[in-house]
Design an enzyme around this catalytic site. Structure first.
Site, PDB file in Angstrom:
ATOM      1  N   ASP A  46      41.609  48.339  38.741  1.00 14.79           N
ATOM      2  CA  ASP A  46      41.632  48.796  39.892  1.00 14.79           C
ATOM      3  C   ASP A  46      42.015  50.274  39.979  1.00 14.79           C
ATOM      4  OD1 ASP A  46      44.378  48.303  39.173  1.00 14.79           O
ATOM      5  OD2 ASP A  46      44.960  47.479  40.988  1.00 14.79           O
ATOM      6  N   SER A  47      42.274  50.827  38.860  1.00 13.29           N
ATOM      7  CA  SER A  47      42.494  52.281  38.719  1.00 13.29           C
ATOM      8  C   SER A  47      41.384  52.964  38.894  1.00 13.29           C
ATOM      9  CB  SER A  47      42.808  52.576  37.166  1.00 13.29           C
ATOM     10  OG  SER A  47      41.920  51.808  36.011  1.00 13.29           O
ATOM     11  N   ASP A  85      39.719  43.246  37.670  1.00 15.27           N
ATOM     12  CA  ASP A  85      41.100  43.420  38.097  1.00 15.27           C
ATOM     13  C   ASP A  85      41.030  42.966  39.569  1.00 15.27           C
ATOM     14  OD1 ASP A  85      43.571  43.878  37.673  1.00 15.27           O
ATOM     15  OD2 ASP A  85      43.228  46.398  37.768  1.00 15.27           O
ATOM     16  N   LYS A 115      42.189  39.686  36.166  1.00 19.26           N
ATOM     17  CA  LYS A 115      43.672  40.151  35.957  1.00 19.26           C
ATOM     18  C   LYS A 115      44.161  40.385  37.025  1.00 19.26           C
ATOM     19  CE  LYS A 115      44.760  44.366  34.472  1.00 19.26           C
ATOM     20  NZ  LYS A 115      45.672  44.887  35.701  1.00 19.26           N
ATOM     21  N   GLU A 117      48.412  41.227  38.915  1.00 16.76           N
ATOM     22  CA  GLU A 117      49.887  41.822  38.525  1.00 16.76           C
ATOM     23  C   GLU A 117      50.920  41.024  38.772  1.00 16.76           C
ATOM     24  OE1 GLU A 117      50.152  46.020  40.164  1.00 16.76           O
ATOM     25  OE2 GLU A 117      48.462  46.555  38.964  1.00 16.76           O
ATOM     26  N   GLU A 184      52.694  46.711  30.339  1.00 16.06           N
ATOM     27  CA  GLU A 184      52.512  48.303  30.863  1.00 16.06           C
ATOM     28  C   GLU A 184      53.920  49.099  30.765  1.00 16.06           C
ATOM     29  OE1 GLU A 184      50.085  48.987  34.180  1.00 16.06           O
ATOM     30  OE2 GLU A 184      50.601  51.490  34.024  1.00 16.06           O
TER      31      GLU A 184
HETATM   32  O1  KIV Z   1      43.799  49.298  36.510  1.00 20.24           O
HETATM   33  C1  KIV Z   1      43.746  49.515  35.304  1.00 20.24           C
HETATM   34  O2  KIV Z   1      43.214  50.317  34.839  1.00 20.24           O
HETATM   35  C2  KIV Z   1      45.002  48.834  34.671  1.00 20.24           C
HETATM   36  C3  KIV Z   1      45.670  49.598  33.395  1.00 20.24           C
HETATM   37  C4  KIV Z   1      47.151  49.673  33.570  1.00 20.24           C
HETATM   38  C5  KIV Z   1      44.937  48.787  32.339  1.00 20.24           C
HETATM   39  O3  KIV Z   1      45.449  47.724  35.146  1.00 20.24           O
END
Ligand code: KIV
Length: 285
Positions: A46-47, A85, A115, A117, A184
């Site tokens: 999500d970056s 993500d 993924k 968080e 992280e």
């Molecule tokens: O969204 C992202 O790029 C991440 C990084 C911290 C790997 O979660």
């Protein structure tokens, strides 16, 4: 062509001490080039909110944006283990919403895993998504979606008390059924300890080398994301400079009529030349 790695290959790599390599990609070209380079895993992070859309954080990113980018990456890297993500809001409301959104990543975009968080606080989400048959990767330590609560993009686990919270999160994530853990921005000693405490592979960003592998953001290591560069980034290229220099040269060439040159143009067919010139004469008196 290299064989696509599976979860079981990552477990073997952890057992044998072979480091796992992971990079973010948000589009077809970077995905395809990463596959050609031999990367083990890709994260459609999500970056993308910052690297692609220019937001100041990841919070505004939507499910639909993630799905579009995951589809492009899947097409670019058909033989790489690709992780989608889950964006802010897509798993925060209920287990049922979390499962529905996780399933979209697999069904619509062909992702191999998702993924999300959080540690202790998202145990039930990890369990529900895993029970639905989707591979879950946990993400703890600095969790950018909650940077507001964490007081900014700050390293975590730097005191004994906060390090113990991170360890509790790691244990909870594994117990809930996550198959890989991302840590992280935590001290290397803590990341190394977590790698020994849990059995699943532990990958890191800004967490030192005593872990099972690394992930980096493509815009950071290739040097084209310029808004800010965290301390843990190593730049392997300066694509920003190469791009700016190339565009400047293009501008100069156009202004000075150096470009396009004859080799960049299409010729009139040989047996049409006379007819062609006569036709033009009608208009260019
Ligand atoms: O969204 C992202 O790029 C991440 C990084 C911290 C790997 O979660």
């Amino acid at each position: 062509m290299a064989k696509k790695l599976s979860l079981w290959d990552f477990y073997e790599m952890k057992k044998n001490g072979d480091k796992i390599t992971w990079i973010t990609a948000y589009d077809y070209p970077i995905a395809s080039l990463s596959e050609s380079a031999g990367i083990d895993m890709i994260l459609v992070g999500d970056s993308l909110g910052m690297v692609v859309y220019g937001y100041s954080g990841t919070v505004p990113v939507t499910m639909d944006e993630c799905i579009i980018h995951c589809k492009a990456v899947r097409r670019g890297a058909p033989n790489v283990f690709v992780v989608g993500d889950m964006p802010f809001g897509s798993y925060h409301t209920s287990d049922a919403d979390a499962v529905a959104n996780a399933v979209r990543f697999v069904k619509e975009a062909g992702m191999d895993a998702i993924k999300l968080e959080g540690g202790v606080r998202v145990e039930s989400r990890i369990r529900a998504i895993g029970d639905a048959g989707v591979v879950v990767i946990g993400h703890i330590g600095l969790t950018p979606q909650s940077s507001g609560v964490l007081g900014g993009f700050k390293a975590q686990g730097r005191t004994a008390e906060s390090a113990e919270e991170v360890i509790k999160d790691a244990i909870a994530v594994e117990k809930a059924g996550a198959k890989i853990l991302l840590v992280e921005a935590i001290p290397p000693e803590l990341a190394g300890a977590i790698t020994k405490i849990v059995k699943i592979p532990v990958l890191g960003i800004g967490a030192g080398a005593e872990i099972d592998g690394q992930v980096m953001i493509c815009g950071d290591i290739l040097g084209y994301f310029q808004a800010f560069t965290p301390k843990f980034v190593k730049k392997y290229a300066n694509i920003a400079k190469i791009t700016i220099d190339a565009i400047k040269e293009y501008i100069d060439d156009v202004k000075s009529s150096k470009f396009p040159a004859p080799e960049h143009t299409y010729s009139v067919l040989e047996d049409e030349k006379n007819k062609f010139e006569n036709m033009l004469k009608k208009y260019l008196k």
